[in-house]
Write a protein that holds these residues in place. Structure first.
Motif, mmCIF file in Angstrom:
data_model
loop_
_atom_site.group_PDB
_atom_site.id
_atom_site.type_symbol
_atom_site.label_atom_id
_atom_site.label_comp_id
_atom_site.label_asym_id
_atom_site.label_seq_id
_atom_site.Cartn_x
_atom_site.Cartn_y
_atom_site.Cartn_z
ATOM 1 N N UNK A 21 -39.752 -26.430 12.812
ATOM 2 C CA UNK A 21 -38.580 -25.992 12.055
ATOM 3 C C UNK A 21 -38.136 -24.591 12.472
ATOM 4 N N UNK A 22 -39.097 -23.660 12.403
ATOM 5 C CA UNK A 22 -38.770 -22.257 12.706
ATOM 6 C C UNK A 22 -38.337 -22.118 14.164
ATOM 7 N N UNK A 23 -39.057 -22.857 15.050
ATOM 8 C CA UNK A 23 -38.766 -22.800 16.491
ATOM 9 C C UNK A 23 -37.357 -23.300 16.780
ATOM 10 N N UNK A 24 -36.988 -24.427 16.133
ATOM 11 C CA UNK A 24 -35.650 -24.997 16.362
ATOM 12 C C UNK A 24 -34.579 -23.991 15.920
ATOM 13 N N UNK A 25 -34.847 -23.354 14.751
ATOM 14 C CA UNK A 25 -33.889 -22.373 14.240
ATOM 15 C C UNK A 25 -33.770 -21.197 15.201
ATOM 16 N N UNK A 26 -34.911 -20.721 15.737
ATOM 17 C CA UNK A 26 -34.897 -19.586 16.671
ATOM 18 C C UNK A 26 -34.227 -19.980 17.995
ATOM 19 N N UNK A 27 -34.442 -21.238 18.395
ATOM 20 C CA UNK A 27 -33.801 -21.704 19.637
ATOM 21 C C UNK A 27 -32.290 -21.725 19.453
ATOM 22 N N UNK A 28 -31.842 -22.174 18.234
ATOM 23 C CA UNK A 28 -30.417 -22.221 17.914
ATOM 24 C C UNK A 28 -29.801 -20.821 17.970
#
Ligand code: ATP
Length: 581
Positions: free
Chosen positions: A254-261
């Motif tokens: 979750x956090x990774x996807x948000x940071x990638x975004x």
């Protein structure tokens, strides 16, 4: 390092080179595993370009990693079996080197459990130290590489690791305690079961099957309960560890996807990070298993080392004090006791006191006395199963202490009251003391105890397997006597069976004793009137002291206790005659 861990390490020390090799191979295998996600990221970053190199590197890593892991696995497995073998060999040797007193004080079933089941626990424990070092390093390296990829995501992972670690640190010691309790119950079970099986006739005759079984089952149940406790806690540790990591993977996703975004993290780094997060399960699992194995092994090693507290007999005589061998004086007694006092344990009453006794080189000496008078103790002293507290024994005029235990025993032959049959054939039993005896010698002793006809009638003759239940009490005594007289000992020590024997056995025993007494010394603990009447000298023991000594007629005339003992033997004998009639 705690003293118990040190005990386990002492089992591993002889295998240090293998342990180091295992550790190094483990490190290389770990490095290959750790590099895999990074190379995967390289593959992903090369999308659209040439992927030949990154893919080759990835395959090479997997193949090399697998090969090294395989080698390490085999190495550690072999090491474990060698450690177990060493421990078993050392226990077995210790048992046979031990003093009779110290060994017989412990239940034999428990001693067997030490050699069989406790040593088995060293299997996983032996490679656990390597496993713990390897997995700890792998875990640290994984976390470092995760940090290289993304510090924020590392924070999430660390939180999960800390929670899992805290749960493990709390539950692990209780798991170890439960396992230890289980193993102790198994030891007790071995001891009681062995004793009960030996006494199976008494158990059945007393209709105590259910009670005995229940008592032993209680130990089995205790062991099961402790093991179940351990299993439950292990399950909790694993579930928390798995769930913790899985939850953290979801959080990372979750956090990774948000940071990638947000453009703060490349997708390839996120994938590599997730691969590390999954991989982290490996070292954590390994660490858990190895810590558990180490704890079980530490407890087992401590129990095995207790065996080393068993007192051993000295193997060699004090060489400096041994005078040169001289021809013994034929007029001198072969065995002599001077002022011998002995007790079984410090603080207890002496079992024999101040004994002075000569055993002439030829002739039959019978020892009589009420129960507990010290007759068996006297034999134990002569055979050096027990050492005198004061006074001294002499063989050919030379003090016992100047001989090795083996040297003394080589001159004596001993027939136990309970005349044990050793596992094997009739031949094995006869050859037990002198394995090099010839066929003629065997036939001669069988004839002497009048067992030749019986053996000839058997299909397999001397090679008939003997189990202790397949031989009658009388036959057993005759086999034991045949074994004892095979090589004409200087002194034959014969502890007569208290049970009445058949006429044939009695006659065979009596004739053998007579023949032996004509050429050497025979000492009997007499339980039969015929033996006493046959003896040249009779020693009356009472309360651990020599009360009187002389011929049958002399003692009948002078000693009240002797008269009573003979009367008791006469009644027992006439009872047998009446029963035979
Ligand atoms: N292994 C042992 N540990 C402690 N005490 C023992 C041991 N064996 C014997 N004793 C004690 O030593 C004393 C002498 O015992 P011993 O066995 O020599 O007598 P015994 O004359 O052979 O008796 P029995 O005719 O009943 O066999 C007794 O008081 C006995 O309780």
């Amino acid at each position: 390092m705690g003293p118990r861990l040190r005990t386990l390490v002492s089992f591993l020390r002889p295998h240090t080179p293998t342990l180091v090799a295992g550790l190094l191979l483990g490190l290389v295998a770990n490095a290959a595993g750790l590099a895999t996600p990074m190379v995967t990221k390289w593959v992903l970053d090369s999308l659209g370009g040439s992927m030949a190199w990154p893919l080759t590197a990835l395959i090479a890593l997997v193949v090399v990693g697998a090969g090294i892991s395989l080698r390490q696995w085999i190495l550690m497995g072999t090491l474990a079996e060698r450690v177990i073998l060493d421990a078993r060999v050392s226990i077995i040797r210790r048992y046979f080197a031990a003093t009779v007193g110290d060994l017989t004080r412990r239940p034999s079933g428990e001693l067997v459990t030490r050699a069989t089941s406790d040593t088995g626990l060293l299997r996983e424990a032996s490679s656990s130290i390597v496993g713990i070092v390897n997995s700890s390093l792998a875990m640290i390296a994984t976390l470092v590489l995760m940090g290289v990829l993304d510090l924020v995501l590392l924070g999430c992972t660390l939180a999960a690791v800390v929670i899992v670690g805290a749960v493990m640190a709390t539950l692990m010691p209780t798991i170890a305690k439960a396992q230890e309790a289980a193993q102790e119950s198994v030891g007790r079970l071995g001891g009681t079961l062995d004793g009960a099986l030996r006494a199976i006739r008494t158990v059945k005759a007393s209709r105590a099957e259910a009670r005995q079984s229940a008592r032993i089952e209680a130990d089995a149940r205790e062991s099961a309960e402790a093991s179940i406790r351990a299993a439950r806690r292990t399950a909790v540790v694993w579930t928390i560890a798995w769930s913790g990591i899985q939850l953290s993977v979801i959080a990372i996703l979750g956090i990774g996807a948000w940071r990638a975004e947000q453009g703060l993290l490349e997708i390839s780094s996120l994938i590599a990070f997730l691969l590390y997060a999954f991989q982290l399960m490996g070292p954590i699992t390994e660490l858990t298993q190895n810590v558990t194995a180490l704890q079980a092994g530490v407890a087992a090693a401590a129990r095995i080392r207790q065996i080393e507290a068993i007192e051993v007999e000295p193997t060699a005589p004090p060489a400096a004090s041994a005078p040169p061998a001289v021809e013994p004086d034929p007029t001198q007694p072969v065995l002599a006791l001077r002022g011998v006092t002995a007790r079984y344990a410090p603080g207890t009453e002496p079992a024999v006191r101040d004994i002075d006794l000569d055993i002439p080189r030829r002739g039959h000496t019978a020892v009589v006395g009420p129960s507990g008078a010290g007759k068996t103790t006297l034999f134990s002293l002569m055979l050096r199963f027990l050492e005198p507290e004061s006074g001294e024994l002499f063989l050919d005029g030379r003090p016992y202490r100047t001989y090795g235990h083996g040297e003394v025993r080589a001159r004596l032959a001993y027939v136990e009251q309970e005349t044990p049959i050793v596992p094997g054939t009739i031949r094995d039993n006869l050859l037990f003391t002198h394995p090099d005896a010839t066929e003629e010698e065997l036939r001669a002793v069988l004839a002497a105890v009048r067992l030749d006809g019986k053996v000839d009638a058997l299909d397999e003759g001397l090679d008939t397997p003997l189990t202790s239940s397949a031989v009658s009490g009388g036959e057993r005594q005759r086999i034991a006597l045949a074994r004892a007289i095979l090589r004409t000992p200087d002194v034959l020590l014969l502890d007569e069976a208290t049970a009445q024997v058949d006429g044939l056995t009695e006659a065979a025993l009596q004739e053998c004793v007579r023949e032996r007494a004509a050429v050497g010394a025979v000492v009997t603990i007499a339980h039969r009137l015929s033996t006493v009447l046959d003896a040249d000298t009779i020693v009356v023991l009472e309360g651990g002291r020599v009360r009187a000594q002389g011929s049958h007629d002399e003692l009948l005339a002078t000693d009240e206790l002797y008269r009573r003992l003979v009367e008791a033997l006469r009644i027992a004998t006439s009872g047998l005659v009446a029963a035979d009639a």
